[in-house]
Design a protein around this motif. Structure first.
Motif, PDB file in Angstrom:
ATOM      1  N   GLY A   1     -22.574  27.098  11.658  1.00 13.80           N
ATOM      2  CA  GLY A   1     -22.128  28.339  11.043  1.00 13.80           C
ATOM      3  C   GLY A   1     -23.220  28.816  10.104  1.00 13.80           C
ATOM      4  O   GLY A   1     -24.271  28.188  10.006  1.00 13.80           O
ATOM      5  N   PRO A   2     -22.983  29.895   9.358  1.00 13.88           N
ATOM      6  CA  PRO A   2     -24.032  30.435   8.491  1.00 13.88           C
ATOM      7  C   PRO A   2     -24.256  29.660   7.193  1.00 13.88           C
ATOM      8  O   PRO A   2     -25.309  29.759   6.595  1.00 13.88           O
ATOM      9  CB  PRO A   2     -23.552  31.857   8.198  1.00 13.88           C
ATOM     10  N   GLU A   3     -23.262  28.874   6.748  1.00 18.41           N
ATOM     11  CA  GLU A   3     -23.382  28.175   5.476  1.00 18.41           C
ATOM     12  C   GLU A   3     -23.600  26.679   5.656  1.00 18.41           C
ATOM     13  O   GLU A   3     -23.054  26.068   6.558  1.00 18.41           O
ATOM     14  CB  GLU A   3     -22.139  28.372   4.599  1.00 18.41           C
ATOM     15  N   VAL A   4     -24.380  26.132   4.733  1.00 15.85           N
ATOM     16  CA  VAL A   4     -24.594  24.689   4.655  1.00 15.85           C
ATOM     17  C   VAL A   4     -23.531  24.086   3.741  1.00 15.85           C
ATOM     18  O   VAL A   4     -22.897  23.088   4.071  1.00 15.85           O
ATOM     19  CB  VAL A   4     -25.991  24.372   4.077  1.00 15.85           C
ATOM     20  N   ALA A   5     -23.365  24.708   2.561  1.00 13.77           N
ATOM     21  CA  ALA A   5     -22.474  24.169   1.548  1.00 13.77           C
ATOM     22  C   ALA A   5     -22.003  25.273   0.608  1.00 13.77           C
ATOM     23  O   ALA A   5     -22.607  26.348   0.541  1.00 13.77           O
ATOM     24  CB  ALA A   5     -23.185  23.083   0.747  1.00 13.77           C
ATOM     25  N   GLU A   6     -20.935  24.953  -0.124  1.00 10.03           N
ATOM     26  CA  GLU A   6     -20.409  25.857  -1.139  1.00 10.03           C
ATOM     27  C   GLU A   6     -19.983  25.004  -2.326  1.00 10.03           C
ATOM     28  O   GLU A   6     -19.353  23.972  -2.155  1.00 10.03           O
ATOM     29  CB  GLU A   6     -19.206  26.613  -0.578  1.00 10.03           C
ATOM     30  N   LEU A   7     -20.349  25.443  -3.529  1.00 12.56           N
ATOM     31  CA  LEU A   7     -19.980  24.743  -4.751  1.00 12.56           C
ATOM     32  C   LEU A   7     -19.176  25.706  -5.615  1.00 12.56           C
ATOM     33  O   LEU A   7     -19.671  26.768  -5.985  1.00 12.56           O
ATOM     34  CB  LEU A   7     -21.229  24.265  -5.498  1.00 12.56           C
ATOM     35  N   SER A   8     -17.941  25.342  -5.904  1.00 14.82           N
ATOM     36  CA  SER A   8     -17.103  26.203  -6.735  1.00 14.82           C
ATOM     37  C   SER A   8     -16.607  25.439  -7.952  1.00 14.82           C
ATOM     38  O   SER A   8     -16.323  24.249  -7.892  1.00 14.82           O
ATOM     39  CB  SER A   8     -15.928  26.761  -5.932  1.00 14.82           C
ATOM     40  N   THR A   9     -16.553  26.172  -9.054  1.00 18.08           N
ATOM     41  CA  THR A   9     -16.090  25.651 -10.334  1.00 18.08           C
ATOM     42  C   THR A   9     -15.257  26.753 -10.972  1.00 18.08           C
ATOM     43  O   THR A   9     -15.715  27.891 -11.050  1.00 18.08           O
ATOM     44  CB  THR A   9     -17.281  25.327 -11.258  1.00 18.08           C
TER      45      THR A   9
ATOM     46  N   LEU B   1     -26.989  15.826   4.860  1.00 13.68           N
ATOM     47  CA  LEU B   1     -26.705  17.018   5.662  1.00 13.68           C
ATOM     48  C   LEU B   1     -27.982  17.544   6.265  1.00 13.68           C
ATOM     49  O   LEU B   1     -29.007  17.577   5.595  1.00 13.68           O
ATOM     50  CB  LEU B   1     -26.155  18.147   4.784  1.00 13.68           C
ATOM     51  N   SER B   2     -27.893  18.011   7.475  1.00 12.61           N
ATOM     52  CA  SER B   2     -29.037  18.641   8.121  1.00 12.61           C
ATOM     53  C   SER B   2     -29.185  20.070   7.612  1.00 12.61           C
ATOM     54  O   SER B   2     -28.214  20.808   7.510  1.00 12.61           O
ATOM     55  CB  SER B   2     -28.850  18.662   9.637  1.00 12.61           C
ATOM     56  N   LEU B   3     -30.408  20.459   7.281  1.00 12.33           N
ATOM     57  CA  LEU B   3     -30.734  21.832   6.901  1.00 12.33           C
ATOM     58  C   LEU B   3     -31.492  22.549   8.014  1.00 12.33           C
ATOM     59  O   LEU B   3     -31.954  23.665   7.837  1.00 12.33           O
ATOM     60  CB  LEU B   3     -31.576  21.844   5.617  1.00 12.33           C
ATOM     61  N   ARG B   4     -31.622  21.894   9.156  1.00  9.82           N
ATOM     62  CA  ARG B   4     -32.348  22.487  10.284  1.00  9.82           C
ATOM     63  C   ARG B   4     -31.486  23.536  10.974  1.00  9.82           C
ATOM     64  O   ARG B   4     -30.315  23.298  11.290  1.00  9.82           O
ATOM     65  CB  ARG B   4     -32.753  21.399  11.272  1.00  9.82           C
ATOM     66  N   GLY B   5     -32.056  24.693  11.191  1.00 14.16           N
ATOM     67  CA  GLY B   5     -31.338  25.780  11.827  1.00 14.16           C
ATOM     68  C   GLY B   5     -30.726  25.411  13.158  1.00 14.16           C
ATOM     69  O   GLY B   5     -29.625  25.849  13.489  1.00 14.16           O
ATOM     70  N   GLU B   6     -31.412  24.576  13.928  1.00 17.14           N
ATOM     71  CA  GLU B   6     -30.893  24.199  15.247  1.00 17.14           C
ATOM     72  C   GLU B   6     -29.643  23.325  15.162  1.00 17.14           C
ATOM     73  O   GLU B   6     -28.924  23.178  16.148  1.00 17.14           O
ATOM     74  CB  GLU B   6     -31.971  23.504  16.103  1.00 17.14           C
TER      75      GLU B   6
ATOM     76  N   ALA C   1     -22.275  21.766   6.912  1.00 18.02           N
ATOM     77  CA  ALA C   1     -23.321  21.344   7.849  1.00 18.02           C
ATOM     78  C   ALA C   1     -22.980  19.967   8.425  1.00 18.02           C
ATOM     79  O   ALA C   1     -22.249  19.192   7.818  1.00 18.02           O
ATOM     80  CB  ALA C   1     -24.669  21.285   7.127  1.00 18.02           C
ATOM     81  N   PRO C   2     -23.540  19.654   9.590  1.00 19.48           N
ATOM     82  CA  PRO C   2     -23.344  18.306  10.141  1.00 19.48           C
ATOM     83  C   PRO C   2     -23.821  17.270   9.126  1.00 19.48           C
ATOM     84  O   PRO C   2     -24.888  17.425   8.527  1.00 19.48           O
ATOM     85  CB  PRO C   2     -24.239  18.294  11.385  1.00 19.48           C
ATOM     86  N   LEU C   3     -23.012  16.237   8.909  1.00 21.83           N
ATOM     87  CA  LEU C   3     -23.410  15.232   7.926  1.00 21.83           C
ATOM     88  C   LEU C   3     -23.259  13.829   8.468  1.00 21.83           C
ATOM     89  O   LEU C   3     -22.532  13.578   9.418  1.00 21.83           O
ATOM     90  CB  LEU C   3     -22.648  15.405   6.617  1.00 21.83           C
ATOM     91  N   ARG C   4     -23.990  12.944   7.814  1.00 22.79           N
ATOM     92  CA  ARG C   4     -23.937  11.511   8.119  1.00 22.79           C
ATOM     93  C   ARG C   4     -23.771  10.764   6.809  1.00 22.79           C
ATOM     94  O   ARG C   4     -24.189  11.250   5.768  1.00 22.79           O
ATOM     95  CB  ARG C   4     -25.220  11.065   8.823  1.00 22.79           C
ATOM     96  N   VAL C   5     -23.171   9.593   6.898  1.00 17.06           N
ATOM     97  CA  VAL C   5     -23.028   8.731   5.738  1.00 17.06           C
ATOM     98  C   VAL C   5     -23.915   7.517   5.970  1.00 17.06           C
ATOM     99  O   VAL C   5     -23.824   6.854   7.011  1.00 17.06           O
ATOM    100  CB  VAL C   5     -21.563   8.273   5.547  1.00 17.06           C
ATOM    101  N   LEU C   6     -24.800   7.242   5.005  1.00 16.65           N
ATOM    102  CA  LEU C   6     -25.684   6.084   5.078  1.00 16.65           C
ATOM    103  C   LEU C   6     -25.204   5.070   4.054  1.00 16.65           C
ATOM    104  O   LEU C   6     -25.145   5.377   2.856  1.00 16.65           O
ATOM    105  CB  LEU C   6     -27.122   6.490   4.762  1.00 16.65           C
ATOM    106  N   ALA C   7     -24.838   3.886   4.513  1.00 17.72           N
ATOM    107  CA  ALA C   7     -24.369   2.842   3.606  1.00 17.72           C
ATOM    108  C   ALA C   7     -24.499   1.482   4.291  1.00 17.72           C
ATOM    109  O   ALA C   7     -24.256   1.366   5.498  1.00 17.72           O
ATOM    110  CB  ALA C   7     -22.917   3.089   3.198  1.00 17.72           C
ATOM    111  N   GLU C   8     -24.873   0.501   3.513  1.00 15.12           N
ATOM    112  CA  GLU C   8     -24.973  -0.871   3.993  1.00 15.12           C
ATOM    113  C   GLU C   8     -25.770  -0.976   5.290  1.00 15.12           C
ATOM    114  O   GLU C   8     -25.403  -1.683   6.227  1.00 15.12           O
ATOM    115  CB  GLU C   8     -23.582  -1.477   4.154  1.00 15.12           C
ATOM    116  N   GLY C   9     -26.868  -0.215   5.356  1.00 14.89           N
ATOM    117  CA  GLY C   9     -27.754  -0.292   6.503  1.00 14.89           C
ATOM    118  C   GLY C   9     -27.257   0.418   7.751  1.00 14.89           C
ATOM    119  O   GLY C   9     -27.858   0.281   8.811  1.00 14.89           O
ATOM    120  N   ARG C  10     -26.161   1.165   7.637  1.00 14.64           N
ATOM    121  CA  ARG C  10     -25.623   1.882   8.796  1.00 14.64           C
ATOM    122  C   ARG C  10     -25.648   3.376   8.544  1.00 14.64           C
ATOM    123  O   ARG C  10     -25.503   3.832   7.416  1.00 14.64           O
ATOM    124  CB  ARG C  10     -24.179   1.441   9.067  1.00 14.64           C
ATOM    125  N   SER C  11     -25.784   4.137   9.601  1.00 18.00           N
ATOM    126  CA  SER C  11     -25.715   5.593   9.567  1.00 18.00           C
ATOM    127  C   SER C  11     -24.540   6.002  10.439  1.00 18.00           C
ATOM    128  O   SER C  11     -24.530   5.724  11.640  1.00 18.00           O
ATOM    129  CB  SER C  11     -27.021   6.187  10.103  1.00 18.00           C
TER     130      SER C  11
END
Length: 120
Positions: free
Chosen positions: A100-108, A91-96, A38-48
């Motif tokens: 793609g169809p997936e937000v995330a995948e976790l594999s172990t 990460l945005s969870l908004r459908g708009e 999903a589209p993501l942003r990093v928030l740190a030290e007052g910045r996005s």
């Protein structure tokens, strides 16, 4: 607190590697691999910062060596991964916002792969 979907990341090793793969990012918390589509942003030290912002990739790489301390969910809005240095990956969870169809995948290794889609 860790969202139950990502519970296996609780009390895991520090982030050991970040991989930028085409249009998504993988975070390696040995032995787990977290792929964020999903589209993501990093928030740190007052910045996005987003992918088009100067310093975005450096900021993500600066998370190597940090521990994941929380995963918070705002249903159908966002998923927030908080690190020990105070930085957050959101990460945005908004459908708009879906790319793609997936937000995330976790594999172990040896465990079932968890795939999260929009609208779960």
């Amino acid at each position: 607190m860790i969202d139950k979907t990502y519970a296996r990341l609780a009390n895991t090793n520090a982030l050991s590697e970040v991989r930028f793969v085409h249009d998504y990012v993988q975070f390696i918390f040995e032995p787990h691999t977290l792929s964020l589509y999903a589209p993501l942003r990093v928030l740190a030290e007052g910045r996005s910062l987003g992918p088009n912002d100067v310093g975005y990739y450096d900021r993500i790489c600066s998370l190597v060596g940090q521990h994941l301390i929380a995963v918070a969910r705002q249903e159908n809005e966002q998923l927030e991964f908080a690190f020990s240095n105070g930085a957050k990956v959101v990460l945005s969870l908004r459908g708009e916002d879906a790319v793609g169809p997936e937000v995330a995948e976790l594999s172990t290794p040896g465990r079932e792969i968890m795939v999260e889609g929009y609208g779960r």
